[in-house]
Scaffold this motif. Structure first.
Motif, mmCIF file in Angstrom:
data_model
loop_
_atom_site.group_PDB
_atom_site.id
_atom_site.type_symbol
_atom_site.label_atom_id
_atom_site.label_comp_id
_atom_site.label_asym_id
_atom_site.label_seq_id
_atom_site.Cartn_x
_atom_site.Cartn_y
_atom_site.Cartn_z
ATOM 1 N N THR A 14 0.895 -1.172 -0.026
ATOM 2 C CA THR A 14 -0.176 0.006 0.000
ATOM 3 C C THR A 14 0.783 1.172 -0.055
ATOM 4 O O THR A 14 0.701 2.305 -0.828
ATOM 5 N N PHE A 15 1.990 1.236 0.861
ATOM 6 C CA PHE A 15 2.806 2.148 0.959
ATOM 7 C C PHE A 15 3.562 2.489 -0.528
ATOM 8 O O PHE A 15 3.646 3.539 -0.898
ATOM 9 N N GLU A 16 4.112 1.641 -1.101
ATOM 10 C CA GLU A 16 4.669 1.592 -2.359
ATOM 11 C C GLU A 16 3.665 2.539 -3.347
ATOM 12 O O GLU A 16 4.219 3.220 -4.390
ATOM 13 N N ILE A 17 2.506 1.884 -3.363
ATOM 14 C CA ILE A 17 1.466 2.379 -4.294
ATOM 15 C C ILE A 17 1.418 3.918 -4.118
ATOM 16 O O ILE A 17 1.372 4.872 -5.029
ATOM 17 N N CYS A 18 1.081 4.327 -2.938
ATOM 18 C CA CYS A 18 0.918 5.597 -2.293
ATOM 19 C C CYS A 18 2.270 6.605 -3.001
ATOM 20 O O CYS A 18 1.832 7.714 -3.412
ATOM 21 N N ILE A 19 3.356 6.281 -2.703
ATOM 22 C CA ILE A 19 4.560 7.070 -2.948
ATOM 23 C C ILE A 19 4.867 7.459 -4.438
ATOM 24 O O ILE A 19 5.454 7.960 -4.738
ATOM 25 N N GLU A 20 3.969 6.352 -5.197
ATOM 26 C CA GLU A 20 4.531 6.478 -6.756
ATOM 27 C C GLU A 20 4.030 7.957 -7.116
ATOM 28 O O GLU A 20 4.513 8.179 -8.169
ATOM 29 N N GLY A 21 3.057 8.442 -6.254
ATOM 30 C CA GLY A 21 2.482 9.670 -6.921
ATOM 31 C C GLY A 21 3.294 10.951 -6.268
ATOM 32 O O GLY A 21 2.980 12.099 -6.709
ATOM 33 N N ILE A 22 4.171 10.611 -5.630
ATOM 34 C CA ILE A 22 5.108 11.975 -5.036
ATOM 35 C C ILE A 22 6.121 12.357 -6.119
ATOM 36 O O ILE A 22 6.928 11.707 -6.809
ATOM 37 N N GLN A 23 6.027 13.694 -6.598
ATOM 38 C CA GLN A 23 6.863 14.138 -7.530
ATOM 39 C C GLN A 23 8.133 14.500 -7.214
ATOM 40 O O GLN A 23 9.133 14.984 -7.835
ATOM 41 N N ASP A 24 8.227 15.332 -6.020
ATOM 42 C CA ASP A 24 9.570 15.740 -5.526
ATOM 43 C C ASP A 24 10.488 14.716 -5.120
ATOM 44 O O ASP A 24 10.127 13.787 -4.262
ATOM 45 N N ALA A 25 11.577 14.629 -5.843
ATOM 46 C CA ALA A 25 12.525 13.572 -5.869
ATOM 47 C C ALA A 25 13.038 13.411 -4.636
ATOM 48 O O ALA A 25 13.212 12.309 -4.009
ATOM 49 N N GLY A 26 13.508 14.618 -3.956
ATOM 50 C CA GLY A 26 13.807 14.440 -2.690
ATOM 51 C C GLY A 26 13.056 13.726 -1.413
ATOM 52 O O GLY A 26 13.189 13.036 -0.735
ATOM 53 N N LYS A 27 11.707 14.216 -1.476
ATOM 54 C CA LYS A 27 10.860 13.549 -0.590
ATOM 55 C C LYS A 27 10.443 12.155 -0.869
ATOM 56 O O LYS A 27 10.407 11.485 0.158
#
Length: 283
Positions: A14-27
């Motif tokens: 679930t976590f992996e799916i959610c972080i796919e949408g993060i655009q900020d590379a550092g974050k």
């Protein structure tokens, strides 16, 4: 209190799916660096929930990871923007968790329709569990609001957990008819003798904090009015005993679906009230 099947979705996936949408590379790199912590938190939660020990899981403000710390606020945003949001990547899991509730009814109150997910341990204080399915319970907005954002601080003050606590066999909900015009009812918890003190205290806490007595009483008043004409016809044809018998049948029918339904408790109390069965229903 109703039970809900334990989710088949794991925290890491679930976590992996959610972080796919993060655009900020550092974050995103910082989030990728706490995968192990997310998995460990899920295992600890599963173990403690099964032992009714969620109150001993420590609260934290941030998560230390390989690429740097991740704050509780960032994990809250991950849930809000990438799981709960309608177009979030994790929304499909969110929706499936919502649909798991039996008959679409809130497992906390067993009455109102499911409309959100509740964090059993609040995400602001337990950020590693922000998107963990075991920590997300389908519920109604009223129960979610009444439960608040405070986690359990002692064993007796743990809300019932729909995935881990099964109290669907023992009868613990009781009602009493209030004589008046119109008639009403009050509800209370009467723990079975076989329960230990902690279970009894937890159910009382759950009942009081979620204001279930008030919810059931308000619904009971309307229901007593709904059956008034039917009971009048039964009384005129066969008297008070026939009214009581009809109410017993109603109670048994409800109990066959849920032994602690407020309707079943209401009908049982009405069947045992001489005042109510002797035309008190028409007051």
């Amino acid at each position: 209190m109703w039970t809900v099947p334990k989710p088949v979705f794991d925290a890491r996936g679930t976590f992996e799916i959610c972080i796919e949408g993060i655009q900020d590379a550092g974050k995103k790199a910082r989030l990728e660096g706490i995968r192990v912590q997310i998995e460990d938190a899920e295992s600890a939660f599963d173990e403690r929930a099964a032992a009714t020990e969620l109150h001993i899981i420590p609260e934290v403000n941030e998560i230390a990871g390989i690429g740097g710390n991740v704050t509780a606020k960032e994990m809250e945003q991950l849930y809000d923007r990438h799981m709960a949001r309608q177009k979030g990547r994790g929304r499909a899991i969110y929706d499936k968790l919502m649909l798991a509730a039996v008959h679409g009814q809130c497992p906390f109150c067993g009455h109102l329709p499911v409309s959100t997910l509740d964090h059993s341990l609040p995400k602001a204080r337990h950020p590693t569990l922000a998107v963990t399915p075991f920590n997300l319970i389908p519920c109604c907005k009223d129960c979610n609001h009444n439960k608040g954002t405070l986690g359990p601080d002692e064993a007796d003050r743990q809300f019932l957990h729909a995935y881990y606590d099964d109290l669907t066999v023992d009868r613990w909900l009781s009602a009493e008819i209030i004589e008046g015009s119109p008639p009403g009812a009050v509800f209370s918890v009467v723990p079975p003798i076989q329960w230990d003190d902690q279970t009894s205290s937890r159910v009382q806490w759950h009942f009081q904090q979620l204001k279930l007595g008030s919810l059931y009483a308000s619904q009971a008043g309307r229901q007593l009015q709904n059956i008034r004409n039917a009971l009048t016809n039964i009384f005129d044809a066969a008297g008070a005993v026939a009214v009581s018998d009809d109410l017993v049948q109603r109670s048994q029918s409800c109990a066959a679906v849920s032994v602690n339904s407020w309707e079943g408790a209401l009908y049982e109390a009405a069947s045992q009230s001489n005042w109510y069965c002797n035309r008190g229903f028409a007051a």
